[in-house]
Design an enzyme around this catalytic site. Structure first.
Site, mmCIF file in Angstrom:
data_model
loop_
_atom_site.group_PDB
_atom_site.id
_atom_site.type_symbol
_atom_site.label_atom_id
_atom_site.label_comp_id
_atom_site.label_asym_id
_atom_site.label_seq_id
_atom_site.Cartn_x
_atom_site.Cartn_y
_atom_site.Cartn_z
ATOM 1 N N GLY A 18 0.829 -1.205 0.000
ATOM 2 C CA GLY A 18 0.000 0.000 0.000
ATOM 3 C C GLY A 18 0.860 1.250 0.000
ATOM 4 O O GLY A 18 0.623 2.188 -0.769
ATOM 5 N N ILE A 19 1.870 1.268 0.861
ATOM 6 C CA ILE A 19 2.753 2.443 0.932
ATOM 7 C C ILE A 19 3.581 2.568 -0.348
ATOM 8 O O ILE A 19 3.825 3.663 -0.844
ATOM 9 C CB ILE A 19 3.675 2.347 2.179
ATOM 10 C CG1 ILE A 19 2.832 2.304 3.463
ATOM 11 C CG2 ILE A 19 4.657 3.502 2.230
ATOM 12 C CD1 ILE A 19 1.989 3.539 3.720
ATOM 13 N N ASP A 71 -6.154 1.191 3.181
ATOM 14 C CA ASP A 71 -5.178 1.684 2.210
ATOM 15 C C ASP A 71 -5.677 2.915 1.452
ATOM 16 O O ASP A 71 -4.877 3.754 1.026
ATOM 17 C CB ASP A 71 -4.812 0.580 1.208
ATOM 18 C CG ASP A 71 -3.707 -0.316 1.768
ATOM 19 O OD1 ASP A 71 -2.735 0.230 2.315
ATOM 20 O OD2 ASP A 71 -3.832 -1.555 1.673
ATOM 21 N N ASP A 146 -2.474 -16.570 -4.446
ATOM 22 C CA ASP A 146 -3.735 -16.750 -3.717
ATOM 23 C C ASP A 146 -4.854 -17.118 -4.692
ATOM 24 O O ASP A 146 -4.962 -16.510 -5.759
ATOM 25 C CB ASP A 146 -4.180 -15.436 -3.027
ATOM 26 C CG ASP A 146 -3.217 -14.993 -1.939
ATOM 27 O OD1 ASP A 146 -2.355 -15.801 -1.550
ATOM 28 O OD2 ASP A 146 -3.329 -13.829 -1.498
ATOM 29 N N ILE A 147 -5.677 -18.066 -4.292
ATOM 30 C CA ILE A 147 -6.784 -18.493 -5.159
ATOM 31 C C ILE A 147 -7.716 -17.316 -5.455
ATOM 32 O O ILE A 147 -8.110 -17.069 -6.584
ATOM 33 C CB ILE A 147 -7.601 -19.612 -4.473
ATOM 34 C CG1 ILE A 147 -6.723 -20.852 -4.310
ATOM 35 C CG2 ILE A 147 -8.846 -19.956 -5.287
ATOM 36 C CD1 ILE A 147 -7.391 -21.959 -3.526
ATOM 37 N N GLU A 148 -8.039 -16.535 -4.407
ATOM 38 C CA GLU A 148 -9.037 -15.461 -4.572
ATOM 39 C C GLU A 148 -8.627 -14.408 -5.602
ATOM 40 O O GLU A 148 -9.467 -13.754 -6.198
ATOM 41 C CB GLU A 148 -9.250 -14.713 -3.238
ATOM 42 C CG GLU A 148 -9.828 -15.521 -2.127
ATOM 43 C CD GLU A 148 -8.742 -16.197 -1.294
ATOM 44 O OE1 GLU A 148 -9.077 -16.710 -0.249
ATOM 45 O OE2 GLU A 148 -7.563 -16.208 -1.711
ATOM 46 N N CYS A 378 -16.268 11.528 17.869
ATOM 47 C CA CYS A 378 -17.458 10.696 17.677
ATOM 48 C C CYS A 378 -17.939 10.138 19.022
ATOM 49 O O CYS A 378 -18.484 10.878 19.818
ATOM 50 C CB CYS A 378 -17.172 9.612 16.642
ATOM 51 S SG CYS A 378 -18.654 9.116 15.764
ATOM 52 N N GLN A 382 -19.709 12.060 22.264
ATOM 53 C CA GLN A 382 -20.952 11.605 22.905
ATOM 54 C C GLN A 382 -20.727 11.369 24.392
ATOM 55 O O GLN A 382 -21.530 11.767 25.237
ATOM 56 C CB GLN A 382 -21.450 10.326 22.211
ATOM 57 C CG GLN A 382 -21.792 10.534 20.733
ATOM 58 C CD GLN A 382 -22.165 9.232 20.007
ATOM 59 O OE1 GLN A 382 -22.045 8.140 20.562
ATOM 60 N NE2 GLN A 382 -22.600 9.354 18.756
ATOM 61 N N HIS A 513 -15.371 12.578 12.115
ATOM 62 C CA HIS A 513 -14.037 11.969 12.230
ATOM 63 C C HIS A 513 -13.025 12.847 11.495
ATOM 64 O O HIS A 513 -12.802 12.652 10.303
ATOM 65 C CB HIS A 513 -14.041 10.569 11.622
ATOM 66 C CG HIS A 513 -14.716 9.549 12.472
ATOM 67 N ND1 HIS A 513 -14.066 8.869 13.471
ATOM 68 C CD2 HIS A 513 -15.988 9.100 12.480
ATOM 69 C CE1 HIS A 513 -14.908 8.037 14.061
ATOM 70 N NE2 HIS A 513 -16.082 8.158 13.479
ATOM 71 N N GLU A 515 -9.945 12.805 11.454
ATOM 72 C CA GLU A 515 -8.742 12.103 10.980
ATOM 73 C C GLU A 515 -8.822 11.675 9.515
ATOM 74 O O GLU A 515 -7.810 11.505 8.862
ATOM 75 C CB GLU A 515 -8.458 10.883 11.870
ATOM 76 C CG GLU A 515 -9.468 9.744 11.801
ATOM 77 C CD GLU A 515 -10.617 9.861 12.807
ATOM 78 O OE1 GLU A 515 -10.961 11.003 13.189
ATOM 79 O OE2 GLU A 515 -11.179 8.829 13.197
HETATM 80 N N1 GLN Z 1 -21.142 4.141 18.548
HETATM 81 C C1 GLN Z 1 -21.429 5.514 18.282
HETATM 82 C C2 GLN Z 1 -22.495 5.682 17.220
HETATM 83 O O1 GLN Z 1 -22.785 4.768 16.498
HETATM 84 C C3 GLN Z 1 -20.175 6.255 17.874
HETATM 85 C C4 GLN Z 1 -19.600 5.769 16.605
HETATM 86 C C5 GLN Z 1 -18.180 6.222 16.400
HETATM 87 O O2 GLN Z 1 -17.513 6.598 17.327
HETATM 88 N N2 GLN Z 1 -17.706 6.132 15.169
HETATM 89 O O3 GLN Z 1 -23.066 6.741 17.076
#
Ligand code: GLN
Length: 538
Positions: A18-19, A71, A146-148, A378, A382, A513, A515
């Protein structure tokens, strides 16, 4: 006239295909070519969305809402670009499309077979990913033999047959060092090239993973025995950071043969900024230590994008971000000081299910009370709301409906419906099936003026970030939160997207998210804000 570079793997997995693929693509992209990438996964799952992060690592979410192989995250980070659904194909997707067509009668009575029906579908998707590009770099998952993987290799063979010199193959292989003999061994590579030949492919280039520098004689031997030009044997020793790999490839002359054989003209990548950032990753001026409070810690790959985003933010602040791994299941009120006493910041990443939640709540309480910089992503956002509701607002049974369906105070709840990316209405119930019921992909978020998060985005009002969750913060509690100092700093069409504490140096929770959109050359602003402020407050 798209040109295709297929990257295959030999000998064993985990060689860094991948890298390697992303590095080649990055060099071509930084040379001014229009480059995209595709990952082919030979497994039968339609996507990795339902796979355990402990087995498969992180599920990477694209802007258009696809759950893809991790990846794809590397590709976006190396290309500094946004990819989508069509950049990851699996055996599951290919077969379901072909079977659907067969049921509809599209094949007019033909017998459906791997060749030509499956291979035609594969080629169609490869070409669609490469449409309007100068070069498409395609990584074939798995190892030769690999077969797949067979239908995919056969498709590549057919493409080579019809597109001739527009198709190029880089084979990533292992040249092991045998200590007792003090020798580098070429036999595994020879065998895996034979395996490639057996199915009709001849590599144009060998990228040789090795723990030692590969001397000329070994390169010559590989060149002769594998029928690959001498200048196309590229050495790949362990790098200090993955971002060093393109630079190493460049100095080993990887572009010369690719340029020549694919007739790309005389190209020269501009790696100035990349080099500068990589140098800071290797020799940072500062250091910070953050507690990474998670529960999938046995396999760090399950937090891949987040870890990379910390590296990016670190590079921009010339700082190494050290993670102290805190298993949330082991964290209790009594060992809090031991576990978190020496950290400069606390990070609670996303997660699913109740396991480890109490430890995370403890960590959040500690960060809030001790005024330690906090970022909750996330589930981490919460839980920050739940902790605040229980311990500040005095709502003892405050919870998420994910963990307690009957709570009187569902601070985090399952919304029955929301408007998706295409403007369609999505309905959710507790009985919805697991696969494909998440709020996925990019959504806009409006940031409130004067908040710490808005400052992190250089006072931008409207930001776009990616989501992967089923539950939402409950807007019913908005007012009482805000009256007690938990500011709702970002919203999206009535949904609470980001929160922060007023009376705290830097305590931020985001439902999205961050990231997933962080690149070395373009770090995510939420993560950068967290790292910058943690460094400042250290
Ligand atoms: N489990 C929580 C939800 O479904 C948070 C999900 C997460 O952190 N990606 O809302």
């Amino acid at each position: 006239m798209t040109k295709y570079i297929f990257v295959t793997g030999g000998v064993l997995s985990s060689l860094g295909k991948g890298i390697t693929s992303a590095s080649v693509a990055a060099l071509l992209r930084n040379s001014g070519l229009n480059v995209s990438m595709l990952k082919i996964d030979p497994y039968i799952n339609v996507d990795p969305g339902t796979m355990s992060p402990m087995e498969h690592g992180e599920v990477f979410v694209t802007s258009d809402g696809a759950e893809t192989d991790l990846d794809i995250g590397h590709y976006e980070r190396f290309l500094n670009d946004t990819l989508g659904k069509k950049n990851n194909i699996t055996t599951g997707q290919i077969y379901s499309t072909v079977i659907e067509k067969e049921r509809r009668g599209d094949y007019l009575g033909e017998t459906i077979q791997v060749v030509p029906h499956i291979t035609e579908e594969i080629k169609k998707r490869i070409k669609s990913a490469g449409k309007d590009k100068d070069v498409l770099v395609v990584e074939l998952g798995g190892t030769i033999g690999d077969i797949e993987g067979l239908p995919f290799y056969e498709s590549v063979r057919q493409m080579k047959h019809s597109l001739k010199s527009r198709v190029y193959n880089i084979h990533v292989t292992l040249v092991p060092y045998v200590a007792v003999a003090d020798e580098l061994k070429t036999k595994p590579t020879q065998h895996s090239v034979q395996e490639l030949r057996r199915i009709g492919m001849t590599p144009n280039m060998l990228v040789c993973r090795s723990e030692k520098h590969i001397p000329k004689e070994i390169k010559k031997k590989l060149s002769n025995s594998c029928d690959v030009e001498y200048d196309s044997i590229i050495e790949a020793t362990d790098a200090r950071t993955i971002y060093e790999v393109p630079l190493q490839f460049l100095s080993d002359g990887i572009l010369k043969p690719i340029m020549r054989d694919l007739e790309l003209g005389d190209i020269k990548p501009d790696m100035k900024e990349w080099r500068k950032l990589t140098k800071r990753i290797i020799e940072p001026a500062n250091e910070i230590k953050i507690a990474f409070v998670g529960k999938y810690l046995e396999l760090k790959e399950s937090y891949k994008s987040l870890l990379e985003s910390l590296v990016h933010a670190g590079a921009w602040c010339d700082t190494k971000v050290n993670c102290k791994w805190v298993d949330s299941e082991d964290l209790t009120n009594s060992n809090l000081q031991d576990m978190l006493g020496d950290v400069d910041g606390v990070l609670v990443p996303g997660g699913f299910g109740e396991r480890g939640v109490n430890g995370k709540l403890e960590a959040i309480k500690h960060a809030r009370e001790q005024k330690i910089p906090y970022l909750g992503i996330c589930l981490g956002m919460q839980l920050a709301l739940i902790e605040f509701a229980r311990n500040v607002l005095g709502l003892e049974d405050a919870n998420s409906q994910e963990f307690d369906k009957t709570t009187k105070n569902p601070i985090v709840y399952l919304i029955d419906e929301f408007i998706d990316q295409e403007g369609g209405k999505q309905i959710r119930t507790h009985k919805s099936p697991m696969g494909g019921t998440l709020r996925l992909g990019s959504y806009e978020c409006n940031l409130k003026k004067g908040t710490k998060l808005r400052e992190a985005y250089s006072d931008t009002e409207r930001i776009v970030e990616r989501h992967r969750h089923r539950f939402e913060a409950n807007p019913k509690y908005k007012e009482i939160f805000e009256n007690s100092g938990m500011v709702i700093s970002g919203e999206s069409k009535g949904l609470i997207e980001t929160v922060e504490l007023q009376d705290h140096p830097w305590f931020v929770g985001v439902q999205f998210h961050p990231e997933f959109t962080s690149h070395l050359q373009n770090p995510n602003r939420t993560i950068l804000g967290f790292v910058e402020n943690t460094l400042k407050l250290k």
